[in-house]
Design an enzyme around this catalytic site. Sequence first.
Site, PDB file in Angstrom:
ATOM      1  N   LYS A 172      -3.429  10.412   1.913  1.00 28.52           N
ATOM      2  CA  LYS A 172      -2.596   9.622   2.822  1.00 28.52           C
ATOM      3  C   LYS A 172      -2.574  10.255   4.211  1.00 28.52           C
ATOM      4  CE  LYS A 172       0.218   7.978  -1.025  1.00 28.52           C
ATOM      5  NZ  LYS A 172       1.446   8.169  -1.812  1.00 28.52           N
ATOM      6  N   GLN A 228       6.778  11.675  -2.577  1.00 30.77           N
ATOM      7  CA  GLN A 228       5.730  11.505  -3.587  1.00 30.77           C
ATOM      8  C   GLN A 228       6.307  11.686  -4.985  1.00 30.77           C
ATOM      9  OE1 GLN A 228       2.456  10.610  -2.828  1.00 30.77           O
ATOM     10  NE2 GLN A 228       2.270  10.371  -5.044  1.00 30.77           N
ATOM     11  N   ASP A 243       7.496   3.106   1.667  1.00 28.70           N
ATOM     12  CA  ASP A 243       7.054   2.846   0.295  1.00 28.70           C
ATOM     13  C   ASP A 243       7.694   1.579  -0.270  1.00 28.70           C
ATOM     14  OD1 ASP A 243       5.125   4.627  -0.499  1.00 28.70           O
ATOM     15  OD2 ASP A 243       6.525   6.177  -1.156  1.00 28.70           O
TER      16      ASP A 243
END
Length: 295
Positions: A52, A96, A119
Amino acid sequence: MAKIIDGRTIAAQIRTEVGREVARLRDAGIELKLSAILVGEDPASRIYVRTKRRACSEVGITSEVMKLPSTVPEEELLQRIDSLNGDSRVSGILVQRPLPGHISVDEVLEAVTPEKDVDGFHPRNLGRLLAGSPSFVPATPLGIQELLLRSGHPPDGRDVVIVGRSDLVGKPLAALLMRKSEGANATVTVCHSSTRRLEAHTKRANILVVAAGSPGFIRGHMVKAGAVVIDVGINRVEDARNPKGYRIVGDVAFEEVSKVARAITPVPGGVGPMTVAMLLRNTVTAGSRQSGQTF
Ligand code: NDP
């Protein structure tokens, strides 16, 4: 033989578009920054965060990673998130997963301010998706929708069957594709481990999306002739012929299914690159909204 839906190429197009938008914002004096929080030493998570960050740097988004030990108290993690929430230089925040067992995922998801929740997992953003006015949509479902649209397979009016009902993929994808909106408007069925006669469902799908986490689970006889098959699965299987000792496969038995389907995504090179591209797009959206610019 099925046509391959090339996620790498489509994701590269999106990254180019995102890069242009990042440059336009920079010209207007707006810098974008994505902050990732990585808890513990999970090797797959480290790879995802690295991927990412590399993608961010390619399009001109600054990124940083806050690495915390797996023993970090939940309270400290929540404080760290709060400081990023209040930092005007940070456009987007991602935590994460997986997180260590002593940390409540729900608390963490709620701690990220919805305006920086790139997200799309904050309950407010998920609620908006269900209510039909999405703000940030989780990147994998968004990437799947974009793959369908850009490969010429709009879901409108089609029977879409999703195998898997996770919070990350199946549930938000169902909400996204059933929206009363162009590029959605699908008739959606969601299957899971308690579904009886799974094959009866998968076999009538015009578009079959598989996110079960089980290598080669969907076989050729389970797919309708001419269906579009989107394989979300990322599974490591042992492979002595591969120098790494393993290879990555999807949830779909690719060889068999590609003889039946009209179009299919490969693994790797299908949904995976789209997830990263859509995260970048969400970050641009976050930064431009925070600055009052429109995207
Ligand atoms: P989860 O393990 O959270 O969910 C799996 C889902 O599949 C569950 O709903 C489960 O049902 C269902 N399922 C499992 N076995 C069966 C079965 N035999 N019949 C019917 N349904 C079944 O997985 P995720 O959604 O997080 O991930 C799925 C896959 O996608 C994984 O391989 C993951 O690595 C990959 N992934 C890929 C991404 C990408 O960017 N390409 C992003 C996210 C995930 P139940 O709810 O009843 O347990």
